[in-house]
Design a protein around this motif. Structure first.
Motif, PDB file in Angstrom:
ATOM      1  N   THR A  43       0.827  -1.207   0.000  1.00  0.00           N
ATOM      2  CA  THR A  43       0.000   0.000   0.000  1.00  0.00           C
ATOM      3  C   THR A  43       0.861   1.256   0.000  1.00  0.00           C
ATOM      4  OG1 THR A  43      -1.774  -1.185   1.140  1.00  0.00           O
ATOM      5  CG2 THR A  43      -1.840   1.226   1.238  1.00  0.00           C
ATOM      6  N   ALA A  44       1.912   1.277   0.811  1.00  0.00           N
ATOM      7  CA  ALA A  44       2.806   2.439   0.850  1.00  0.00           C
ATOM      8  C   ALA A  44       3.456   2.671  -0.515  1.00  0.00           C
ATOM      9  CB  ALA A  44       3.871   2.255   1.927  1.00  0.00           C
ATOM     10  N   GLU A  45       3.885   1.596  -1.154  1.00  0.00           N
ATOM     11  CA  GLU A  45       4.486   1.716  -2.492  1.00  0.00           C
ATOM     12  C   GLU A  45       3.461   2.227  -3.503  1.00  0.00           C
ATOM     13  OE1 GLU A  45       5.891  -2.239  -3.206  1.00  0.00           O
ATOM     14  OE2 GLU A  45       7.553  -2.042  -1.788  1.00  0.00           O
ATOM     15  N   THR A  46       2.238   1.736  -3.400  1.00  0.00           N
ATOM     16  CA  THR A  46       1.181   2.173  -4.308  1.00  0.00           C
ATOM     17  C   THR A  46       0.864   3.644  -4.098  1.00  0.00           C
ATOM     18  OG1 THR A  46       0.247  -0.054  -4.418  1.00  0.00           O
ATOM     19  CG2 THR A  46      -1.215   1.758  -5.014  1.00  0.00           C
ATOM     20  N   LEU A  47       0.729   4.066  -2.843  1.00  0.00           N
ATOM     21  CA  LEU A  47       0.448   5.470  -2.558  1.00  0.00           C
ATOM     22  C   LEU A  47       1.571   6.369  -3.080  1.00  0.00           C
ATOM     23  CD1 LEU A  47      -1.022   5.276   1.060  1.00  0.00           C
ATOM     24  CD2 LEU A  47      -2.267   5.541  -1.096  1.00  0.00           C
ATOM     25  N   THR A  48       2.799   5.915  -2.944  1.00  0.00           N
ATOM     26  CA  THR A  48       3.930   6.679  -3.477  1.00  0.00           C
ATOM     27  C   THR A  48       3.818   6.800  -4.997  1.00  0.00           C
ATOM     28  OG1 THR A  48       5.372   6.027  -1.652  1.00  0.00           O
ATOM     29  CG2 THR A  48       6.454   6.755  -3.680  1.00  0.00           C
ATOM     30  N   GLY A  49       3.513   5.710  -5.661  1.00  0.00           N
ATOM     31  CA  GLY A  49       3.368   5.714  -7.111  1.00  0.00           C
ATOM     32  C   GLY A  49       2.236   6.592  -7.599  1.00  0.00           C
ATOM     33  N   TRP A  50       1.220   6.766  -6.767  1.00  0.00           N
ATOM     34  CA  TRP A  50       0.077   7.610  -7.124  1.00  0.00           C
ATOM     35  C   TRP A  50       0.227   9.034  -6.588  1.00  0.00           C
ATOM     36  CZ3 TRP A  50      -4.213   3.605  -5.513  1.00  0.00           C
ATOM     37  CH2 TRP A  50      -4.316   2.611  -6.507  1.00  0.00           C
ATOM     38  N   ASP A  55      -2.722  13.950   3.655  1.00  0.00           N
ATOM     39  CA  ASP A  55      -3.325  13.844   4.988  1.00  0.00           C
ATOM     40  C   ASP A  55      -3.926  12.476   5.248  1.00  0.00           C
ATOM     41  OD1 ASP A  55      -2.721  16.512   5.389  1.00  0.00           O
ATOM     42  OD2 ASP A  55      -4.715  17.222   4.826  1.00  0.00           O
ATOM     43  N   ARG A  56      -4.357  11.787   4.214  1.00  0.00           N
ATOM     44  CA  ARG A  56      -5.064  10.520   4.394  1.00  0.00           C
ATOM     45  C   ARG A  56      -4.163   9.293   4.350  1.00  0.00           C
ATOM     46  NH1 ARG A  56     -10.647  11.152   4.030  1.00  0.00           N
ATOM     47  NH2 ARG A  56     -10.559   9.546   5.600  1.00  0.00           N
ATOM     48  N   ALA A  57      -2.896   9.446   3.976  1.00  0.00           N
ATOM     49  CA  ALA A  57      -2.013   8.294   3.770  1.00  0.00           C
ATOM     50  C   ALA A  57      -1.907   7.408   5.015  1.00  0.00           C
ATOM     51  CB  ALA A  57      -0.631   8.752   3.320  1.00  0.00           C
ATOM     52  N   ASP A  58      -1.697   8.000   6.186  1.00  0.00           N
ATOM     53  CA  ASP A  58      -1.582   7.196   7.410  1.00  0.00           C
ATOM     54  C   ASP A  58      -2.887   6.477   7.735  1.00  0.00           C
ATOM     55  OD1 ASP A  58       1.090   7.814   7.799  1.00  0.00           O
ATOM     56  OD2 ASP A  58       0.656   9.516   9.114  1.00  0.00           O
ATOM     57  N   ASP A  59      -4.016   7.157   7.486  1.00  0.00           N
ATOM     58  CA  ASP A  59      -5.322   6.525   7.715  1.00  0.00           C
ATOM     59  C   ASP A  59      -5.506   5.316   6.806  1.00  0.00           C
ATOM     60  OD1 ASP A  59      -5.808   8.569   9.519  1.00  0.00           O
ATOM     61  OD2 ASP A  59      -7.138   9.682   8.173  1.00  0.00           O
ATOM     62  N   LYS A  92     -16.602 -12.827   1.219  1.00  0.00           N
ATOM     63  CA  LYS A  92     -17.036 -11.437   1.282  1.00  0.00           C
ATOM     64  C   LYS A  92     -15.910 -10.499   0.887  1.00  0.00           C
ATOM     65  CE  LYS A  92     -15.896 -12.025   6.021  1.00  0.00           C
ATOM     66  NZ  LYS A  92     -15.531 -13.376   5.727  1.00  0.00           N
ATOM     67  N   ALA A  93     -16.279  -9.244   0.672  1.00  0.00           N
ATOM     68  CA  ALA A  93     -15.311  -8.182   0.469  1.00  0.00           C
ATOM     69  C   ALA A  93     -15.624  -7.097   1.484  1.00  0.00           C
ATOM     70  CB  ALA A  93     -15.411  -7.619  -0.944  1.00  0.00           C
ATOM     71  N   VAL A  94     -14.642  -6.733   2.282  1.00  0.00           N
ATOM     72  CA  VAL A  94     -14.781  -5.629   3.220  1.00  0.00           C
ATOM     73  C   VAL A  94     -14.052  -4.453   2.598  1.00  0.00           C
ATOM     74  CG1 VAL A  94     -14.427  -4.845   5.584  1.00  0.00           C
ATOM     75  CG2 VAL A  94     -14.788  -7.273   5.136  1.00  0.00           C
ATOM     76  N   TRP A  95     -14.719  -3.306   2.515  1.00  0.00           N
ATOM     77  CA  TRP A  95     -14.152  -2.170   1.807  1.00  0.00           C
ATOM     78  C   TRP A  95     -14.249  -0.906   2.642  1.00  0.00           C
ATOM     79  CZ3 TRP A  95     -17.586   1.781   1.189  1.00  0.00           C
ATOM     80  CH2 TRP A  95     -18.934   1.458   1.289  1.00  0.00           C
ATOM     81  N   CYS A  96     -13.418   0.057   2.293  1.00  0.00           N
ATOM     82  CA  CYS A  96     -13.529   1.390   2.868  1.00  0.00           C
ATOM     83  C   CYS A  96     -13.076   2.411   1.840  1.00  0.00           C
ATOM     84  CB  CYS A  96     -12.753   1.521   4.182  1.00  0.00           C
ATOM     85  SG  CYS A  96     -11.008   1.183   4.098  1.00  0.00           S
ATOM     86  N   GLU A  97     -13.561   3.637   1.986  1.00  0.00           N
ATOM     87  CA  GLU A  97     -13.267   4.702   1.036  1.00  0.00           C
ATOM     88  C   GLU A  97     -12.696   5.921   1.747  1.00  0.00           C
ATOM     89  OE1 GLU A  97     -16.730   5.854  -1.136  1.00  0.00           O
ATOM     90  OE2 GLU A  97     -16.927   3.907  -2.130  1.00  0.00           O
ATOM     91  N   PHE A  98     -11.814   6.627   1.034  1.00  0.00           N
ATOM     92  CA  PHE A  98     -11.193   7.839   1.542  1.00  0.00           C
ATOM     93  C   PHE A  98     -11.313   8.920   0.481  1.00  0.00           C
ATOM     94  CE2 PHE A  98      -9.209   4.196   3.382  1.00  0.00           C
ATOM     95  CZ  PHE A  98      -9.098   4.510   4.731  1.00  0.00           C
ATOM     96  N   GLY A  99     -11.904  10.052   0.839  1.00  0.00           N
ATOM     97  CA  GLY A  99     -11.957  11.178  -0.085  1.00  0.00           C
ATOM     98  C   GLY A  99     -10.569  11.784  -0.232  1.00  0.00           C
ATOM     99  N   LEU A 100     -10.233  12.155  -1.455  1.00  0.00           N
ATOM    100  CA  LEU A 100      -8.934  12.763  -1.730  1.00  0.00           C
ATOM    101  C   LEU A 100      -9.141  14.227  -2.101  1.00  0.00           C
ATOM    102  CD1 LEU A 100      -7.447   9.901  -3.941  1.00  0.00           C
ATOM    103  CD2 LEU A 100      -7.075  10.291  -1.489  1.00  0.00           C
ATOM    104  N   ALA A 101      -8.238  15.072  -1.629  1.00  0.00           N
ATOM    105  CA  ALA A 101      -8.342  16.512  -1.936  1.00  0.00           C
ATOM    106  C   ALA A 101      -8.010  16.768  -3.390  1.00  0.00           C
ATOM    107  CB  ALA A 101      -7.403  17.298  -1.034  1.00  0.00           C
TER     108      ALA A 101
END
Length: 133
Positions: free
Chosen positions: A29-36, A42-46, A124-133
């Motif tokens: 996830t950290a590598e993906t967030l860096t690539g994006w 603000d939301r990366a740690d969350d 099942k699939a458990v999901w969550c969403e984060f709004g991005l600025a």
């Protein structure tokens, strides 16, 4: 006029039913967030904490022996979606009175903008969403 439809960025990883998969999921996830270009937001740690909690729950409660879980990260522009798929029975829920454990979904509920569970043919699939600025 030439309008281009931009498809969401999608990354996925299959992980084994073992505790070290939680660390592997965070690293992925950290590598993906860096690539994006989202690593310093603000939301990366969350996002990282919620990935840890969802993968931990899947490893402990959702993945039967001999099976794997699937982590999907989807950047839809204004929203980042995290999904953890497993093939185990049951529907996870927030535990109101948790002593030492059971706070994972409470954290996911508090840190993400939305979360839920989607039943699949197997598991099942458990999901969550984060709004991005």
């Amino acid at each position: 006029m030439n309008d281009r439809t931009q498809l969401p960025c999608l990354r996925e990883r299959f992980l084994r039913r073992e505790r070290r998969s939680v660390q592997a999921a965070r690293r992925f996830t950290a590598e993906t967030l860096t690539g994006w270009d989202l690593a310093g937001t603000d939301r990366a740690d969350d996002v990282l904490l919620c990935v840890s909690e969802l993968v931990t729950n899947a490893v402990i409660h959702g993945v039967p022996p001999g099976r794997q879980l699937r982590l999907i990260l989807r950047n839809e522009g204004r929203v980042l979606v995290v999904e953890v798929h497993d093939s185990g029975p049951g529907v996870p829920h927030v535990v109101d009175d948790a002593d030492e454990g059971g706070r994972g979904l409470l954290l996911v509920s508090a840190l993400s903008d939305k979360w839920g569970v989607r039943e699949r043919e197997l598991g099942k699939a458990v999901w969550c969403e984060f709004g991005l600025a």
